[in-house]
Design an enzyme around this catalytic site. Structure first.
Site, PDB file in Angstrom:
ATOM      1  N   ALA A 275      78.900   0.846  48.798  1.00 10.44           N
ATOM      2  CA  ALA A 275      77.796   1.097  49.743  1.00 10.44           C
ATOM      3  C   ALA A 275      77.750   0.029  50.835  1.00 10.44           C
ATOM      4  O   ALA A 275      78.060  -1.141  50.575  1.00 10.44           O
ATOM      5  CB  ALA A 275      76.469   1.123  48.978  1.00 10.44           C
ATOM      6  N   GLY A 278      80.958   2.139  55.023  1.00  8.21           N
ATOM      7  CA  GLY A 278      81.712   1.982  56.261  1.00  8.21           C
ATOM      8  C   GLY A 278      83.194   1.767  56.017  1.00  8.21           C
ATOM      9  O   GLY A 278      84.050   2.391  56.666  1.00  8.21           O
ATOM     10  N   ASP A 324      78.281   0.365  37.104  1.00  4.47           N
ATOM     11  CA  ASP A 324      78.515  -1.076  37.221  1.00  4.47           C
ATOM     12  C   ASP A 324      80.028  -1.280  37.305  1.00  4.47           C
ATOM     13  O   ASP A 324      80.755  -1.038  36.339  1.00  4.47           O
ATOM     14  CB  ASP A 324      77.937  -1.801  36.008  1.00  4.47           C
ATOM     15  CG  ASP A 324      78.154  -3.303  36.058  1.00  4.47           C
ATOM     16  OD1 ASP A 324      78.847  -3.789  36.980  1.00  4.47           O
ATOM     17  OD2 ASP A 324      77.642  -4.005  35.170  1.00  4.47           O
ATOM     18  N   CYS A 396      81.095 -10.902  52.652  1.00  2.00           N
ATOM     19  CA  CYS A 396      80.476 -11.159  53.962  1.00  2.00           C
ATOM     20  C   CYS A 396      79.718 -12.482  53.863  1.00  2.00           C
ATOM     21  O   CYS A 396      78.505 -12.548  54.106  1.00  2.00           O
ATOM     22  CB  CYS A 396      79.557 -10.014  54.382  1.00  2.00           C
ATOM     23  SG  CYS A 396      78.306  -9.563  53.169  1.00  2.00           S
TER      24      CYS A 396
END
Length: 450
Positions: A275, A278, A324, A396
């Site tokens: 999720a 992108g 998970d 990120c």
């Protein structure tokens, strides 16, 4: 000079300030700003987001100013948040004096005349019983700020936390990690990111898409293989072809993931922690593959499905699993993957400019927690990769504990892991040519299983 009001003409500014203050209040209580904004009335959301994002970027300096203005603790959290928001807005001319003088104030900066901020904030206090009784206090604090602005700021000139608007531990870690770039890293992450698109190459070539932008009078610049960065933000619905799935919004740094994995038709690919989808979509645009996308959050996984359908990528070759990812026994059917993209959970310290509440929601102890989880995920996923297959590790984050140190862990833990060339740590850095960084902070490490 008065820059155009950021709120809709039909929405009183006091209501926008009230919602923005509640946003700040909730973040200080530990709630995500994104989650809170979902509850804001549609006609007010854009203005509330503009003000609350700006306040998140300058929260600590407003907190320090409030300490000088209040003789004792604020009566309650709502009154405190109203004061913080109004101080942020009153401080805009000081922070952006040069831009105002040249009439070049960035559109993301909410600017109002001082008297408007004071009057509308006082009105906002009357919208709730918890703040109504303290409109006099708010009024007195704001008018004192206007009178004593230079003196109040002079007392903070040597305060590093106030200067950069980050928690002390965050500043110290960035200093240690990037001793020659730390100021640039901190300052650049306090600037809003540009609107970046990924052209859907399964529907249109980038050259053709750019032609439609040119014909519509939209200025842009190219980046990487599929990215188009708009020079001015705009509603996505106004972008030619967006509604038809010709493009999607995705940061330029995030788009590197799709170019690093050498995907080919017919491959079995796993997108772990997929999720909002992108990177999933980008891989599907680059080859005719079988995609398994796993995410523990069913609500976020639903967004992956919606995004894939919008772009025309959802088919019987795509499998979405709400599981998970670290517990492979719960979802893996035993068939080895040709490629794995592991965009693992992290502190998200690299995307602060798009989610400025992150720096106030994170604690230093979170780094070790996420690092431990990342290692658990990698250990379990490695067994699902074919010999000769590729494993792309992504975060990120700009913290080395979640980046380079984890890449070294993978090399040391798996004897059959061969590290290949990849960008490593990407930092959001301002340059002379691009004062607003073109990409967020990411870390990429690519491995092949011997």
């Amino acid at each position: 000079m008065l820059v155009s009001n950021q709120s809709s003409p039909s929405v009183p500014l006091c209501q926008v300030l009230f919602h923005a203050s509640n946003a700040v209040k909730q973040v200080l209580a530990g709630q995500s700003l994104t989650e809170f904004l979902e509850s804001v009335p549609k006609e007010q959301k854009s203005a509330v987001q503009s003000i609350s994002f700006y306040c998140m970027r300058h929260l600590l300096s407003s907190q320090k100013l409030s300490q000088q203005l209040l003789t004792k603790k604020a009566p309650n959290s709502l009154v405190y948040a109203l004061l913080l928001v109004s101080l942020c807005l009153l401080s805009v001319p000081k922070r952006h004096a040069k831009a105002l003088e040249l009439d070049q104030l960035d559109e993301s900066v909410p600017f109002y005349q001082a008297f408007t901020v004071v009057d509308e904030t006082v009105k906002a206090t009357q919208l709730h019983k918890k703040s109504a009784a303290f409109k006099g206090l708010i009024n007195a604090c704001l008018r004192r700020y206007i009178r004593e602005e230079e003196v109040l700021w002079s007392l903070l000139k040597d305060d590093e936390e106030c200067q950069f608007n980050y928690p002390k531990w965050w500043i110290q870690l960035i200093k240690k990690s990037y001793p020659t770039q730390w100021e640039n890293v901190l300052n650049a992450a306090n600037l809003p990111g540009p609107l970046t698109l990924r052209v859907n190459r399964k529907k249109i070539r980038r050259e053709e898409f750019c032609q439609t932008l040119t014909e519509s009078g939209i200025d842009y610049q190219l980046y990487g293989e599929d990215a188009v960065i708009l020079n001015k933000a705009m509603p996505v619905q106004a972008i030619p072809g967006f509604e038809q799935g010709l493009c999607a919004v995705q940061d330029a740094g995030a788009q590197l993931a799709g170019t690093l994995l050498p995907v080919k038709d017919g491959m079995q690919v796993l997108d772990a922690c997929a999720a909002p989808g992108g990177k999933t979509a980008h891989l599907l645009e680059r080859a005719d593959i079988y995609m398994t996308a796993v995410d523990i959050d069913q609500k976020r996984l639903s967004r992956v499905e919606q995004n894939l359908k919008h772009l025309g990528h959802y088919s019987d070759k795509v499998k979405l699993l709400s599981e998970d990812v670290s517990d492979v026994s719960a979802w893996w059917d035993g068939k080895l993957f040709d490629m794995i993209m592991a965009d693992v959970p992290c502190t998200a310290s690299g995307i602060v400019r798009r989610h400025p509440d992150i720096k106030w929601l994170r604690q230093e102890s979170d780094i070790q927690k996420t690092a431990d989880l990342q290692r658990k995920i990698v250990k379990n996923l490695w067994q699902t990769l074919k010999p000769g297959g590729y494993f792309l590790y992504i975060t990120c984050s700009v913290f080395p504990q979640e980046g380079e140190q984890q890449a070294q862990f993978i090399e040391q833990t798996f004897a059959d892991a061969c590290r290949l060339e990849a960008p490593g740590q990407l930092l959001p850095l301002a340059t002379v040519d691009n004062p607003r960084p073109l990409q967020d902070g990411f870390f990429y490490a690519l491995f092949q299983k011997k």
